[in-house]
Design a protein around this motif. Structure first.
Motif, PDB file in Angstrom:
ATOM      1  N   ARG A 196       3.238  -1.147 -12.618  1.00 33.43           N
ATOM      2  CA  ARG A 196       3.359  -2.560 -12.998  1.00 33.43           C
ATOM      3  C   ARG A 196       4.347  -2.756 -14.131  1.00 33.43           C
ATOM      4  O   ARG A 196       4.998  -3.799 -14.219  1.00 33.43           O
ATOM      5  N   VAL A 197       4.445  -1.767 -15.037  1.00 29.42           N
ATOM      6  CA  VAL A 197       5.437  -1.878 -16.101  1.00 29.42           C
ATOM      7  C   VAL A 197       6.843  -1.962 -15.496  1.00 29.42           C
ATOM      8  O   VAL A 197       7.660  -2.823 -15.861  1.00 29.42           O
ATOM      9  N   VAL A 198       7.131  -1.053 -14.550  1.00 29.13           N
ATOM     10  CA  VAL A 198       8.451  -1.061 -13.910  1.00 29.13           C
ATOM     11  C   VAL A 198       8.644  -2.342 -13.106  1.00 29.13           C
ATOM     12  O   VAL A 198       9.714  -2.975 -13.135  1.00 29.13           O
ATOM     13  N   GLN A 199       7.628  -2.755 -12.386  1.00 28.84           N
ATOM     14  CA  GLN A 199       7.736  -3.957 -11.545  1.00 28.84           C
ATOM     15  C   GLN A 199       8.043  -5.194 -12.376  1.00 28.84           C
ATOM     16  O   GLN A 199       8.942  -5.975 -12.050  1.00 28.84           O
ATOM     17  N   GLU A 200       7.286  -5.400 -13.454  1.00 24.05           N
ATOM     18  CA  GLU A 200       7.500  -6.589 -14.277  1.00 24.05           C
ATOM     19  C   GLU A 200       8.853  -6.547 -14.978  1.00 24.05           C
ATOM     20  O   GLU A 200       9.545  -7.571 -15.105  1.00 24.05           O
ATOM     21  N   ALA A 201       9.269  -5.344 -15.419  1.00 25.48           N
ATOM     22  CA  ALA A 201      10.579  -5.236 -16.074  1.00 25.48           C
ATOM     23  C   ALA A 201      11.712  -5.547 -15.100  1.00 25.48           C
ATOM     24  O   ALA A 201      12.698  -6.229 -15.452  1.00 25.48           O
ATOM     25  N   LEU A 202      11.616  -5.062 -13.853  1.00 22.89           N
ATOM     26  CA  LEU A 202      12.650  -5.380 -12.855  1.00 22.89           C
ATOM     27  C   LEU A 202      12.660  -6.868 -12.523  1.00 22.89           C
ATOM     28  O   LEU A 202      13.729  -7.474 -12.329  1.00 22.89           O
ATOM     29  N   THR A 203      11.481  -7.467 -12.469  1.00 22.04           N
ATOM     30  CA  THR A 203      11.411  -8.906 -12.194  1.00 22.04           C
ATOM     31  C   THR A 203      12.098  -9.700 -13.299  1.00 22.04           C
ATOM     32  O   THR A 203      12.875 -10.630 -13.044  1.00 22.04           O
ATOM     33  N   ASN A 204      11.811  -9.347 -14.560  1.00 24.27           N
ATOM     34  CA  ASN A 204      12.448 -10.043 -15.679  1.00 24.27           C
ATOM     35  C   ASN A 204      13.957  -9.826 -15.673  1.00 24.27           C
ATOM     36  O   ASN A 204      14.730 -10.753 -15.974  1.00 24.27           O
ATOM     37  N   ALA A 205      14.401  -8.608 -15.342  1.00 24.41           N
ATOM     38  CA  ALA A 205      15.843  -8.344 -15.301  1.00 24.41           C
ATOM     39  C   ALA A 205      16.516  -9.162 -14.214  1.00 24.41           C
ATOM     40  O   ALA A 205      17.601  -9.735 -14.414  1.00 24.41           O
ATOM     41  N   ALA A 206      15.887  -9.237 -13.038  1.00 28.82           N
ATOM     42  CA  ALA A 206      16.472 -10.020 -11.953  1.00 28.82           C
ATOM     43  C   ALA A 206      16.465 -11.502 -12.259  1.00 28.82           C
ATOM     44  O   ALA A 206      17.353 -12.252 -11.819  1.00 28.82           O
ATOM     45  N   LYS A 207      15.463 -11.944 -13.039  1.00 33.48           N
ATOM     46  CA  LYS A 207      15.329 -13.364 -13.322  1.00 33.48           C
ATOM     47  C   LYS A 207      16.212 -13.805 -14.473  1.00 33.48           C
ATOM     48  O   LYS A 207      16.876 -14.843 -14.413  1.00 33.48           O
ATOM     49  N   ALA A 219       0.832  -1.202   0.000  1.00 34.40           N
ATOM     50  CA  ALA A 219       0.000   0.000   0.000  1.00 34.40           C
ATOM     51  C   ALA A 219       0.866   1.251   0.000  1.00 34.40           C
ATOM     52  O   ALA A 219       1.796   1.393   0.797  1.00 34.40           O
ATOM     53  N   GLY A 220       0.546   2.168  -0.895  1.00 39.01           N
ATOM     54  CA  GLY A 220       1.229   3.444  -0.939  1.00 39.01           C
ATOM     55  C   GLY A 220       2.605   3.412  -1.575  1.00 39.01           C
ATOM     56  O   GLY A 220       3.279   4.444  -1.603  1.00 39.01           O
ATOM     57  N   GLU A 221       3.014   2.283  -2.111  1.00 38.99           N
ATOM     58  CA  GLU A 221       4.349   2.211  -2.704  1.00 38.99           C
ATOM     59  C   GLU A 221       4.348   2.854  -4.076  1.00 38.99           C
ATOM     60  O   GLU A 221       3.491   2.570  -4.908  1.00 38.99           O
ATOM     61  N   THR A 222       5.309   3.722  -4.329  1.00 36.60           N
ATOM     62  CA  THR A 222       5.450   4.391  -5.605  1.00 36.60           C
ATOM     63  C   THR A 222       6.579   3.740  -6.387  1.00 36.60           C
ATOM     64  O   THR A 222       7.245   2.804  -5.916  1.00 36.60           O
ATOM     65  N   ILE A 223       6.783   4.272  -7.611  1.00 41.79           N
ATOM     66  CA  ILE A 223       7.866   3.733  -8.440  1.00 41.79           C
ATOM     67  C   ILE A 223       9.216   3.973  -7.771  1.00 41.79           C
ATOM     68  O   ILE A 223      10.097   3.105  -7.813  1.00 41.79           O
ATOM     69  N   GLU A 224       9.400   5.158  -7.116  1.00 43.94           N
ATOM     70  CA  GLU A 224      10.660   5.410  -6.414  1.00 43.94           C
ATOM     71  C   GLU A 224      10.886   4.394  -5.305  1.00 43.94           C
ATOM     72  O   GLU A 224      12.008   3.865  -5.135  1.00 43.94           O
ATOM     73  N   SER A 241      14.957  10.782 -13.891  1.00 51.06           N
ATOM     74  CA  SER A 241      13.796  11.669 -13.786  1.00 51.06           C
ATOM     75  C   SER A 241      12.887  11.239 -12.650  1.00 51.06           C
ATOM     76  O   SER A 241      11.718  10.927 -12.872  1.00 51.06           O
ATOM     77  N   PRO A 242      13.431  11.193 -11.432  1.00 47.45           N
ATOM     78  CA  PRO A 242      12.596  10.765 -10.306  1.00 47.45           C
ATOM     79  C   PRO A 242      11.465  11.746 -10.056  1.00 47.45           C
ATOM     80  O   PRO A 242      11.535  12.914 -10.400  1.00 47.45           O
ATOM     81  N   GLY A 243      10.491  11.320  -9.431  1.00 47.89           N
ATOM     82  CA  GLY A 243       9.302  12.120  -9.135  1.00 47.89           C
ATOM     83  C   GLY A 243       8.069  11.240  -9.220  1.00 47.89           C
ATOM     84  O   GLY A 243       8.055  10.229  -9.920  1.00 47.89           O
ATOM     85  N   GLU A 244       7.064  11.634  -8.487  1.00 47.61           N
ATOM     86  CA  GLU A 244       5.864  10.805  -8.444  1.00 47.61           C
ATOM     87  C   GLU A 244       5.197  10.769  -9.807  1.00 47.61           C
ATOM     88  O   GLU A 244       5.011  11.805 -10.447  1.00 47.61           O
ATOM     89  N   VAL A 245       4.837   9.594 -10.263  1.00 44.31           N
ATOM     90  CA  VAL A 245       4.148   9.420 -11.543  1.00 44.31           C
ATOM     91  C   VAL A 245       2.649   9.426 -11.261  1.00 44.31           C
ATOM     92  O   VAL A 245       2.103   8.472 -10.730  1.00 44.31           O
ATOM     93  N   ARG A 246       2.010  10.514 -11.610  1.00 48.38           N
ATOM     94  CA  ARG A 246       0.578  10.646 -11.366  1.00 48.38           C
ATOM     95  C   ARG A 246      -0.194  10.044 -12.558  1.00 48.38           C
ATOM     96  O   ARG A 246       0.397   9.750 -13.585  1.00 48.38           O
ATOM     97  N   VAL A 264      -6.663   6.245 -16.040  1.00 50.85           N
ATOM     98  CA  VAL A 264      -5.421   5.477 -16.113  1.00 50.85           C
ATOM     99  C   VAL A 264      -4.638   5.763 -14.841  1.00 50.85           C
ATOM    100  O   VAL A 264      -4.010   6.813 -14.721  1.00 50.85           O
ATOM    101  N   PRO A 265      -4.654   4.863 -13.865  1.00 53.57           N
ATOM    102  CA  PRO A 265      -4.014   5.138 -12.590  1.00 53.57           C
ATOM    103  C   PRO A 265      -2.512   4.919 -12.663  1.00 53.57           C
ATOM    104  O   PRO A 265      -1.967   4.443 -13.656  1.00 53.57           O
ATOM    105  N   GLU A 266      -1.878   5.246 -11.563  1.00 56.51           N
ATOM    106  CA  GLU A 266      -0.432   5.066 -11.466  1.00 56.51           C
ATOM    107  C   GLU A 266      -0.042   3.600 -11.527  1.00 56.51           C
ATOM    108  O   GLU A 266       1.085   3.259 -11.878  1.00 56.51           O
ATOM    109  N   ARG A 267      -1.011   2.740 -11.243  1.00 59.93           N
ATOM    110  CA  ARG A 267      -0.687   1.318 -11.170  1.00 59.93           C
ATOM    111  C   ARG A 267      -0.158   0.779 -12.492  1.00 59.93           C
ATOM    112  O   ARG A 267       0.664  -0.137 -12.519  1.00 59.93           O
ATOM    113  N   THR A 268      -0.651   1.336 -13.638  1.00 55.46           N
ATOM    114  CA  THR A 268      -0.178   0.831 -14.930  1.00 55.46           C
ATOM    115  C   THR A 268       1.315   1.061 -15.082  1.00 55.46           C
ATOM    116  O   THR A 268       2.067   0.147 -15.457  1.00 55.46           O
TER     117      THR A 268
END
Length: 543
Positions: free
Chosen positions: A295-306, A255-260, A277-282, A288-292
């Motif tokens: 999730r793009v960043v989250q899935e890309a980091l997961t694939n990079a780590a994997k 809850a409340g976690e941002t891309i940063e 270019s840090p800063g909150e992505v509104r 179209v919420p911030e979640r989209t």
């Protein structure tokens, strides 16, 4: 068998209802008396029509029309007129093809015209009466039956459409539940897969840490392998459950976690990642919420780590003035601990369901998504539109469904057709009635012989001398049965009305010529005068 009994009972009741006027009219004196065998034949034909009207309504109409023509050449008969109108109404209700009725009416009109022409008298009045009877006694009831049938069909179609809409609503509700389950499953894949990937990264870093005892190193290796296996099993399960993903739904991310926060947590786990270019992505547009972007960043980091553990990762979020934004995640080749030669990278190539889910999610948001090799690594790019950048969705039944408009349009068309049909038939009927009245007035006024002119006629006058006072037309339907006596043998007798009055019974004059000379003239009294004379004679005879 019960259906047969019900049909026979219905036919018997219908025949009984139609037989009442056929018998009562003769009994109360509204028709000329008929022999008993004619009445029996008419009742038999009505019985056949009552039996076949369900299967062959056209046959029933033709049978009753034949009875009417046999009773009157103009089809105007009180005995079988109600039966004709009723069967025409049933023809409109039951007739499968519209073409049958006009053909049947045309056949009846042709048969009546032939019967009138064979008679030899002036056919105009009788033909007009035939046309009016056929129009008002047959065509109008048929049109009423057609309108009634179309209305019933529209009502049935409306109920059918309502049932179909209910089924579609249930399908939509079921699909919404399935999509919600799939969304939860996809979020589990993204969130838990990301966390398991970070655990594997930390375990890999711990495995190569200096000074670690061999048992602990083996435990770290097993932990990394278990995390990788759990990630794969999670992907397989989610691949079976996931069908699609609704947009704008809450995520299972912390809850409340941002891309940063996400990038910082991944960096704290040992992933070499940095955010530009840090800063909150509104939200980049309404809906179209911030979640989209998250999730793009989250899935890309997961694939990079994997798939490329130890490779540097760069996250770039670039908002535009129009409200759109571009999210880019780029990773290099595996080069750190647990890289390409590690069991994690070789044994678990991935299922691709994460990128597929991202592609669908971005597409639902109205954006574009690309993912593929880039330079010496891999790049994921998502472009999210600004306000008004996505056309409204039209794949829902509610958006595609124009059922109320279609139903109203069909009902208006049916009503319009009915009004036009009745208007045309009414116009034709008005023309026929006007023509019949006009012809009736013309024949009555042009066949009238003034009593003074009749009195001026002398026995022995030549036909030319008498022609100076006689009208130009003679009566075409003379009251021969009320004549005071038989005409002279071989004489040419003509009948004239004693008055030009309309719609009343008047006296007639009979003028007979033989060899070009007037040989007889007599007065034919009206029916009422004849009856009064007979009653007076009866009184004298009683005395």
């Amino acid at each position: 068998m019960p259906c047969l009994r019900r049909s026979l009972l219905t036919a018997a009741l219908l025949w009984a209802a139609l037989a009442v006027p056929a018998l009562a009219v003769d009994r109360i004196g509204l028709n000329e008396p008929r022999p008993w065998w004619q009445e029996a034949a008419g009742l038999a034909v009505l019985a056949v029509a009552a039996l076949v009207w369900r299967a062959r309504p056209v046959v029933a109409v033709l049978l009753v029309a034949a009875l009417g023509l046999a009773a009157s050449r103009s089809l105007l008969t009180l005995s079988y007129g109600p039966a004709l109108s009723l069967f025409c109404l049933l023809l409109g209700l039951r007739g499968a093809r519209v073409r049958e009725a006009p053909l049947a009416f045309g056949a009846v009109a042709a048969a009546g015209t032939v019967a009138i022409a064979v008679r030899g008298a002036d056919p105009v009045v009788e033909w007009l009466v035939l046309a009016g009877t056929l129009l008002f006694g047959a065509v109008f009831p048929w049109l009423a039956g057609r309108h009634w049938r179309q209305r019933r069909e529209l009502v049935a179609a409306g109920w059918s459409r309502a049932a179909q809409l209910e089924r579609e609503q249930r399908i939509v509700a079921d699909r919404a539940r399935l999509l919600e389950r799939a969304r939860i499953a996809q979020d589990m894949h993204d969130s838990l897969g990301h966390e398991l990937s970070l655990i594997a990264v930390r375990a890999g870093a711990l495995q190569v840490a200096p000074g670690l005892a061999a048992p602990h190193r083996d435990a770290a290796r097993e932990l990394r392998a278990a995390a990788a296996d759990a990630t794969d099993r999670l992907g397989e399960i989610i691949g079976v459950l996931r069908e699609g993903e609704p947009d704008a739904e809450p995520s299972l991310a912390p809850a409340g976690e941002t891309i940063e926060d996400l990038v910082a947590r991944a960096a704290g786990s040992g992933l070499p990642v940095r955010l530009l270019s840090p800063g909150e992505v509104r939200p980049v547009r309404a809906g179209v919420p911030e979640r989209t972007a998250y999730r793009v960043v989250q899935e890309a980091l997961t694939n990079a780590a994997k798939h490329a553990p130890g490779a540097p990762v760069t996250v770039v979020v670039a908002p535009a003035p129009d409200g759109s934004a571009t999210v880019t995640v780029t990773n290099g080749r595996a080069g750190g601990p647990g890289g390409e030669s590690s069991p994690f990278a070789k044994a678990h190539p991935g299922t691709g369901s994460g990128l597929l889910g991202l592609r669908e999610g971005v597409a639902l948001a109205g954006g574009t998504f690309t993912a593929g090799p880039y330079a010496d690594g891999f790049r994921v790019t998502a472009r999210l539109p600004g306000p008004g950048g996505t056309p409204p969705r039209t794949d829902t039944p509610a958006a595609q469904d124009g059922a109320p408009e279609v139903y109203l349009l069909a009902r208006r068309r049916a009503r319009r057709r009915a009004v036009v049909s009745f208007a045309v038939a009414g116009g034709v009927g008005a023309v026929l009635v006007a023509g019949a009245l006009g012809w009736y007035a013309y024949t009555r006024t042009h066949t009238a012989l003034a009593p003074a002119d009749y009195a001026s006629l002398r026995i022995g006058d030549t036909e030319a001398e008498a022609g100076r006072v006689l009208p130009g037309r003679a009566v075409t339907d003379p009251p021969v049965e009320r004549a005071p006596g038989p005409p002279p043998p071989g004489a040419d007798c003509r009948y004239y009305r004693a008055s030009p009055e309309l719609f009343v019974s008047v006296d007639h004059f009979r003028v007979c010529f033989l060899d070009g000379r007037l040989v007889s003239k007599s007065v034919v009294p009206t029916l009422r005068t004849t009856e009064q004379h007979i009653r007076e004679e009866e009184k004298e005879w009683v005395r």
